[in-house]
Scaffold this motif. Structure first.
Motif, PDB file in Angstrom:
ATOM      1  N   ALA A   1     -57.545   9.245  11.197  1.00 28.90           N
ATOM      2  CA  ALA A   1     -56.248   9.521  11.849  1.00 28.90           C
ATOM      3  C   ALA A   1     -55.986  11.027  11.896  1.00 28.90           C
ATOM      4  CB  ALA A   1     -55.129   8.801  11.107  1.00 28.90           C
ATOM      5  N   SER A   2     -56.284  11.715  10.797  1.00 37.04           N
ATOM      6  CA  SER A   2     -56.043  13.169  10.777  1.00 37.04           C
ATOM      7  C   SER A   2     -56.899  13.881  11.812  1.00 37.04           C
ATOM      8  CB  SER A   2     -56.353  13.743   9.394  1.00 37.04           C
ATOM      9  OG  SER A   2     -55.488  13.214   8.426  1.00 37.04           O
TER      10      SER A   2
ATOM     11  N   LYS B   1     -55.098  17.926   5.225  1.00 41.94           N
ATOM     12  CA  LYS B   1     -55.041  16.834   6.194  1.00 41.94           C
ATOM     13  C   LYS B   1     -53.624  16.247   6.218  1.00 41.94           C
ATOM     14  CE  LYS B   1     -57.016  12.886   3.626  1.00 41.94           C
ATOM     15  NZ  LYS B   1     -56.698  13.269   2.270  1.00 41.94           N
TER      16      LYS B   1
ATOM     17  N   THR C   1     -52.419  13.378   6.730  1.00 43.29           N
ATOM     18  CA  THR C   1     -52.101  12.090   6.106  1.00 43.29           C
ATOM     19  C   THR C   1     -51.731  12.257   4.623  1.00 43.29           C
ATOM     20  OG1 THR C   1     -54.469  11.771   5.866  1.00 43.29           O
ATOM     21  CG2 THR C   1     -53.389  10.573   7.656  1.00 43.29           C
ATOM     22  N   ASP C   2     -51.975  13.432   4.031  1.00 44.52           N
ATOM     23  CA  ASP C   2     -51.517  13.648   2.644  1.00 44.52           C
ATOM     24  C   ASP C   2     -49.995  13.549   2.592  1.00 44.52           C
ATOM     25  OD1 ASP C   2     -54.112  14.028   1.939  1.00 44.52           O
ATOM     26  OD2 ASP C   2     -53.966  16.186   1.601  1.00 44.52           O
TER      27      ASP C   2
ATOM     28  N   ASP D   1     -59.439  12.238   7.244  1.00 48.99           N
ATOM     29  CA  ASP D   1     -59.720  10.841   7.576  1.00 48.99           C
ATOM     30  C   ASP D   1     -59.618  10.725   9.091  1.00 48.99           C
ATOM     31  OD1 ASP D   1     -57.007  11.011   8.067  1.00 48.99           O
ATOM     32  OD2 ASP D   1     -56.543  10.322   6.041  1.00 48.99           O
TER      33      ASP D   1
ATOM     34  N   HIS E   1     -48.192  12.292   5.196  1.00 44.52           N
ATOM     35  CA  HIS E   1     -47.741  11.146   6.011  1.00 44.52           C
ATOM     36  C   HIS E   1     -48.757  10.013   5.870  1.00 44.52           C
ATOM     37  CE1 HIS E   1     -44.692  13.646   7.985  1.00 44.52           C
ATOM     38  NE2 HIS E   1     -45.615  14.596   7.949  1.00 44.52           N
ATOM     39  N   PRO E   2     -48.809   9.386   4.698  1.00 47.46           N
ATOM     40  CA  PRO E   2     -49.874   8.405   4.446  1.00 47.46           C
ATOM     41  C   PRO E   2     -49.840   7.194   5.375  1.00 47.46           C
ATOM     42  CG  PRO E   2     -48.377   8.591   2.562  1.00 47.46           C
ATOM     43  CD  PRO E   2     -47.958   9.632   3.545  1.00 47.46           C
ATOM     44  N   SER E   3     -48.684   6.920   5.998  1.00 46.78           N
ATOM     45  CA  SER E   3     -48.637   5.725   6.865  1.00 46.78           C
ATOM     46  C   SER E   3     -49.033   6.041   8.302  1.00 46.78           C
ATOM     47  CB  SER E   3     -47.232   5.128   6.853  1.00 46.78           C
ATOM     48  OG  SER E   3     -46.346   6.053   7.441  1.00 46.78           O
ATOM     49  N   LEU E   4     -49.331   7.310   8.592  1.00 44.42           N
ATOM     50  CA  LEU E   4     -49.683   7.733   9.953  1.00 44.42           C
ATOM     51  C   LEU E   4     -50.852   6.886  10.483  1.00 44.42           C
ATOM     52  CD1 LEU E   4     -49.979  11.508  10.843  1.00 44.42           C
ATOM     53  CD2 LEU E   4     -51.629   9.872  11.739  1.00 44.42           C
ATOM     54  N   ASP E   5     -50.647   6.219  11.613  1.00 45.42           N
ATOM     55  CA  ASP E   5     -51.715   5.350  12.123  1.00 45.42           C
ATOM     56  C   ASP E   5     -52.385   5.975  13.355  1.00 45.42           C
ATOM     57  OD1 ASP E   5     -50.103   4.834  14.335  1.00 45.42           O
ATOM     58  OD2 ASP E   5     -49.386   2.906  13.578  1.00 45.42           O
TER      59      ASP E   5
ATOM     60  N   ALA F   1     -51.579   9.225  15.676  1.00 41.59           N
ATOM     61  CA  ALA F   1     -52.545  10.325  15.783  1.00 41.59           C
ATOM     62  C   ALA F   1     -52.799  10.687  17.249  1.00 41.59           C
ATOM     63  CB  ALA F   1     -53.850   9.915  15.094  1.00 41.59           C
TER      64      ALA F   1
END
Ligand code: 0L1
Ligand code: MG
Length: 262
Positions: free
Chosen positions: A154-155, A27, A29-30, A152, A32-36, A40
């Motif tokens: 977003a992903s 995924k 967001t692993d 998640d 890019h943890p701040s990706l909202d 997305a």
């Protein structure tokens, strides 16, 4: 938004390559943890532009994760929205090549076709029903590009909500005299019943999912044009399929939809 344009383009290419090469990825967001959610949807839009540049066309819109069963299955609590492309369409009773997909699952949905545009904010189920030309029964084949369907929200939005194939069947019916809340459906896999639901499983009424889509688009200054085909989301949890499986879904009042995985 947290991502720059280059990163959005790179992630769109990464996810579309995963689809085209039938290869699961971790995924996004692993890394890019701040990706909202705005990032997305921007990635989803970039995937759209990549497909359109290859002359593939948007055939419809979809709402996903609209039933409690699906939200629970996927560990999320709000719906998401995506795009259906022309190459994803499979005729009713047709064959789907399983080796072109990573780990397909099927879900039964009620689809709407509009005779009038829908514009939010404030769109509601009544407005959707008044704007509906007809409804048809459908099955969506989802195929998350993420390993083991681990993602998640977003992903999954960035991955165009796992859109992969769809089959429309049965009969088209106007909504007058149809109660979409109590309309039942039964899904069989290889002759065994594997899922049952009523339309109300989708946010209380499938038209609510279409209204939520109109309100989501309104926040981006867009409407749903007349003539749009919209899948309102799986009423049941999604069922895994593989080569050799036959799926048959009976919809009360709307006929049936079937397909075989080869
Ligand atoms: O159509 C949908 O319900 C979207 C599903 C996205 C998550 C998944 O792959 O299950
Ligand atoms: Mg779906």
């Amino acid at each position: 938004m947290t991502l720059d344009q280059d990163t959005i383009q790179n992630l769109a290419a990464h996810l579309e390559d995963a689809e085209l090469n039938v290869r699961a990825v971790t995924k996004i967001t692993d890394a890019h943890p701040s990706l909202d959610w705005d990032d997305a949807y921007a990635i989803q839009h970039a995937i759209r532009l990549r497909k359109e540049a290859r002359s593939q066309r948007v055939a419809g819109l979809k709402a996903g994760l609209t039933s409690r069963a699906k939200m629970k299955q996927m560990g999320v609590d709000v719906p998401c929205f995506g795009l259906i492309f022309d190459y994803m369409s499979v005729p009713n009773g047709g064959e789907i090549e399983a080796n072109k997909l990573i780990h397909p699952k099927v879900e039964a949905e009620i689809a709407f076709v509009l005779k009038q545009p829908l514009r939010g904010p404030g769109c509601h189920a009544g407005a959707v029903l008044a704007a509906t030309d007809f409804v048809v029964p459908a099955v969506e084949i989802i195929d998350s590009r993420y390993e083991n369907f681990r993602f998640d929200l977003a992903s999954v939005i960035a991955d165009n909500t796992s859109a992969s194939r769809f089959v429309v069947g049965g009969v088209a019916r106007g909504v007058e005299g149809l109660d979409l809340r109590t309309l039942g459906l039964v899904m069989e896999k290889n002759g065994e019943i594997v899922a049952m639901a009523a339309g109300a499983a989708v946010l209380g009424h499938p038209a609510v999912a279409v209204a939520a889509l109109a309100n989501h688009l309104a926040a981006r200054g867009e409407e749903i044009p007349a003539g749009t085909f919209i899948m309102s989301g799986g009423a049941t949890e999604a069922i895994s399929v593989a080569a050799g499986d036959a799926i048959h879904v009976r919809f009360q009042d709307l006929g049936s939809v079937s397909m075989r995985f080869v």
